[in-house]
Design a protein around this motif. Structure first.
Motif, PDB file in Angstrom:
ATOM      1  N   LEU A  99       0.854  -1.190   0.000  1.00  0.00           N
ATOM      2  CA  LEU A  99       0.000   0.000   0.000  1.00  0.00           C
ATOM      3  C   LEU A  99       0.895   1.246   0.000  1.00  0.00           C
ATOM      4  O   LEU A  99       0.929   2.035   0.953  1.00  0.00           O
ATOM      5  CB  LEU A  99      -0.953  -0.017   1.198  1.00  0.00           C
ATOM      6  CG  LEU A  99      -2.124   0.974   1.090  1.00  0.00           C
ATOM      7  CD1 LEU A  99      -3.040   0.622  -0.092  1.00  0.00           C
ATOM      8  CD2 LEU A  99      -2.925   1.015   2.378  1.00  0.00           C
ATOM      9  N   THR A 101       0.721   4.012  -1.417  1.00  0.00           N
ATOM     10  CA  THR A 101       0.072   5.321  -1.337  1.00  0.00           C
ATOM     11  C   THR A 101      -0.136   5.762   0.111  1.00  0.00           C
ATOM     12  O   THR A 101      -0.446   6.927   0.359  1.00  0.00           O
ATOM     13  CB  THR A 101      -1.290   5.295  -2.057  1.00  0.00           C
ATOM     14  OG1 THR A 101      -1.989   4.092  -1.669  1.00  0.00           O
ATOM     15  CG2 THR A 101      -1.097   5.285  -3.556  1.00  0.00           C
ATOM     16  N   HIS A 160      -6.237  -1.092 -10.560  1.00  0.00           N
ATOM     17  CA  HIS A 160      -6.721  -1.076  -9.166  1.00  0.00           C
ATOM     18  C   HIS A 160      -8.256  -1.135  -9.141  1.00  0.00           C
ATOM     19  O   HIS A 160      -8.845  -1.842  -8.314  1.00  0.00           O
ATOM     20  CB  HIS A 160      -6.231   0.195  -8.486  1.00  0.00           C
ATOM     21  CG  HIS A 160      -6.380   0.222  -6.998  1.00  0.00           C
ATOM     22  ND1 HIS A 160      -5.954  -0.789  -6.176  1.00  0.00           N
ATOM     23  CD2 HIS A 160      -6.919   1.163  -6.169  1.00  0.00           C
ATOM     24  CE1 HIS A 160      -6.211  -0.482  -4.910  1.00  0.00           C
ATOM     25  NE2 HIS A 160      -6.798   0.693  -4.884  1.00  0.00           N
ATOM     26  N   VAL A 268     -12.155   4.166  -8.317  1.00  0.00           N
ATOM     27  CA  VAL A 268     -10.873   4.803  -8.610  1.00  0.00           C
ATOM     28  C   VAL A 268     -11.020   6.228  -9.128  1.00  0.00           C
ATOM     29  O   VAL A 268     -10.020   6.883  -9.395  1.00  0.00           O
ATOM     30  CB  VAL A 268     -10.005   3.955  -9.571  1.00  0.00           C
ATOM     31  CG1 VAL A 268      -9.418   2.761  -8.833  1.00  0.00           C
ATOM     32  CG2 VAL A 268     -10.792   3.494 -10.791  1.00  0.00           C
ATOM     33  N   GLY A 292     -11.358  -0.221  -3.441  1.00  0.00           N
ATOM     34  CA  GLY A 292     -10.545   0.672  -4.254  1.00  0.00           C
ATOM     35  C   GLY A 292     -10.066   1.877  -3.469  1.00  0.00           C
ATOM     36  O   GLY A 292     -10.033   1.868  -2.242  1.00  0.00           O
ATOM     37  N   GLY A 293      -9.731   2.931  -4.204  1.00  0.00           N
ATOM     38  CA  GLY A 293      -9.157   4.129  -3.616  1.00  0.00           C
ATOM     39  C   GLY A 293      -7.987   4.597  -4.458  1.00  0.00           C
ATOM     40  O   GLY A 293      -7.875   4.261  -5.650  1.00  0.00           O
ATOM     41  N   VAL A 294      -7.122   5.380  -3.830  1.00  0.00           N
ATOM     42  CA  VAL A 294      -5.934   5.877  -4.528  1.00  0.00           C
ATOM     43  C   VAL A 294      -5.046   4.674  -4.865  1.00  0.00           C
ATOM     44  O   VAL A 294      -4.636   3.928  -3.972  1.00  0.00           O
ATOM     45  CB  VAL A 294      -5.152   6.854  -3.630  1.00  0.00           C
ATOM     46  CG1 VAL A 294      -3.966   7.431  -4.394  1.00  0.00           C
ATOM     47  CG2 VAL A 294      -6.062   7.976  -3.143  1.00  0.00           C
ATOM     48  N   ALA A 295      -4.765   4.492  -6.113  1.00  0.00           N
ATOM     49  CA  ALA A 295      -4.100   3.250  -6.545  1.00  0.00           C
ATOM     50  C   ALA A 295      -2.623   3.221  -6.156  1.00  0.00           C
ATOM     51  O   ALA A 295      -1.879   4.152  -6.463  1.00  0.00           O
ATOM     52  CB  ALA A 295      -4.229   3.106  -8.054  1.00  0.00           C
ATOM     53  N   PRO A 296      -2.194   2.154  -5.502  1.00  0.00           N
ATOM     54  CA  PRO A 296      -0.766   2.003  -5.198  1.00  0.00           C
ATOM     55  C   PRO A 296      -0.024   1.496  -6.434  1.00  0.00           C
ATOM     56  O   PRO A 296       0.406   0.348  -6.492  1.00  0.00           O
ATOM     57  CB  PRO A 296      -0.780   0.966  -4.064  1.00  0.00           C
ATOM     58  CG  PRO A 296      -2.000   0.130  -4.325  1.00  0.00           C
ATOM     59  CD  PRO A 296      -3.011   1.051  -4.974  1.00  0.00           C
TER      60      PRO A 296
END
Lengths: 347, 347
Positions: A99, A101, A160, A268, A292-296
């Motif tokens: 992770l 991010t 992601h 995303v 999801g979320g801010v993509a690592p």
């Protein structure tokens, strides 16, 4: 050097700034070879997202290592590298889990004291944790280099979303949004083995790219009509795996309406505005998961890189306009006015 | 027969209603042996949730099969059965996938035309899909029968929260809420192998049960103080797996604040009110997943039943007050005033 600076809403300029230098032994300086403009850059440009006047812009770039600090061991001067949209130390607990991010020492390009990708060169903190080396011969292949540039953000972000949605062999996936991330979501879902991919988007030039990336169905309608169309395509039941690649209340609402009971939405699209349009009861009653979320993307690059190098996937068609560095402000304008999908910056 | 009917907010009465009879060949009639009052029953009682005046109440019960339709093959007259809080046909696509709460022919006890569990007997639609047989000898063991009653809702719901949160061997799990579902979430997390279980709750009589169910830490604080306490327990990082077992804006906010980046919240508290307290940006930036929903307990019963029968887990302590059928209105009052955690109805 020359770099892009945002002074105010719709006031983006290319101007002289100090040359980047090594400040920490873990730094590298990278001379940018290709960069681009992101849909999320437009949020600041439009005055919707916060920014500090005078801050640098751009967070997607490939380049050549020009200098390294004494502690850098993962690359040497002259290496071709791709740079994720967040820097990360590669050592903390979050980085160890992938992770990146959430890295405790990570940060975003363009924030106070850092360079941005839309410039001639960039000081890269934690070079060993952040940079990923590319085969140097890729530098002379413009199509391939353009494809590799998407590893810095949109391809990894689309991936992601596909992972969060639960795309896999034989699945049916819907993608809300026909921007570069949505298109990369289609490509990533196809790569993960999705059998049917429904792309929701109303711009034919973009949905044509979606089809070339693997979309089996295109839904150009919006709102209730789009939902009705997806239901018709899925015998009334909706789609088990949905990628939400826009981030507005409308797009999230659409994703919730088209997802099948028990399905997942891979979010995303960066959420904007406090009214998210999310009715938690609707999600709850139908056991819909939001992931999801801010993509690592730093974690995904080694997974995706071989398929880009081998030509198994080619995300380069997400770019439809190329400018030089001095043309970046015009590139923002073109994307803002939707005359360009995604603008490549060539040096 | 006698059954409980809700006429208005805080007006719940036990009164004469028609005896249930077989209407469809797939029906069974079940004579109730034990039932109970659920925290969600209180939402209607308090006038927060919608209901039709005159509708039956109660959705958790065990009983003896008294009559079966001609198409029922899974049980015979005299069988001891446990009944999930949603009936389901056991045949549709959702039932095949285990998402029995989305069954296309499913429904909730007490809705128009159906009986409720807080009565002497119940007509059960789709008996083969809905009922689960129990060993008849359990009928004579009051403690065991009480434990088995929790399979109709709170144990399966707590388990759903634990699964959604990602509880597993060696994990750290936090449980927001010390109601019966929260306590069953603790028990389920422990059963799934969680190493550390942090129970958030401020009622010592309840958190004592949480400790007996496997909670290793209890956080009695609320709001910011609770978040600070959980952070202290987890070296500032938060908890990777959080069960949200309340459903208010405050509890969801707490769950989001204490979950670790990249973690999951298993939501099993029924959301109430349009202000969910959810800041999607906060969830997005930290890659927090929201999972869970209305628990498909019918699917979980066969998984959980052996451990209840063998005494590996004993959820019966969630009940702390027993009334007869005529005492149900008093049971509602006791739970509303928080003098009882969960009320058992004995016939």
């Amino acid at each position: 050097m020359r770099a892009t600076v945002i002074h105010a809403s719709r006031d983006v300029r290319v101007e002289e700034v100090p040359d980047p230098v090594i400040r920490q032994p873990t730094d590298a300086v990278v001379r940018v070879v290709l960069s681009c403009v992101c849909g999320t850059d437009l949020w600041a440009y439009r005055g919707v997202a916060d920014f500090e006047p005078g801050q640098r812009t751009g967070h997607e770039f490939v380049g050549i290592v020009e200098d390294v600090g004494t502690d850098v061991g993962g690359c040497v001067v002259g290496d071709l590298v791709v740079v994720p949209f967040v820097w990360s130390d590669g050592e903390c607990g979050y980085c160890a889990e992938g992770l990146t991010t959430s890295c405790e020492r990570g940060g975003f390009w363009g924030t106070q004291g850092s360079d941005g990708g839309q410039g001639e060169a960039v000081r890269v903190p934690y070079a060993d944790g952040t940079l990923v080396r590319l085969p140097n011969e890729a530098a002379s292949d413009r199509r391939l280099l353009t494809a590799l540039l998407t590893l810095s953000d949109v391809l990894g972000t689309g991936h992601h979303g596909a992972v969060g949605a639960g795309a896999g062999p034989g699945t049916t996936v819907a993608v809300v949004g026909d921007g570069a991330v949505g298109l990369c979501g289609v490509l990533a879902a196809k790569r993960l083995g999705a059998e049917r991919i429904i792309a929701l988007g109303r711009h034919p030039s973009r949905t044509d790219v979606a089809r070339s990336f693997g979309a089996t169905d295109v839904v150009p309608e919006r709102g209730e009509a789009a939902i009705e169309a997806v239901r018709e395509l899925t015998r009334g039941r909706g789609v088990p795996a949905v990628i939400e690649a826009v981030g507005t209340a409308q797009s999230l609402w659409t994703a919730v309406q088209i997802v099948r009971d028990g399905g997942s939405i891979g979010c995303v699209g960066v959420p904007h505005g406090s009214d998210t349009g999310l009715d938690l009861s609707d999600v709850f009653e139908r056991n819909v998961a939001l992931r999801g979320g801010v993509a690592p993307v730093r974690t995904y690059i080694p997974q995706l890189l071989p398929d880009v190098l081998d030509g198994v996937i080619d995300p380069s068609p997400v770019f439809d306009l190329t400018v030089g560095l001095e043309g970046v402000p015009g590139g923002y304008k073109a994307m803002d006015e939707r005359t360009a999908l995604k603008v490549l910056v060539s040096y």
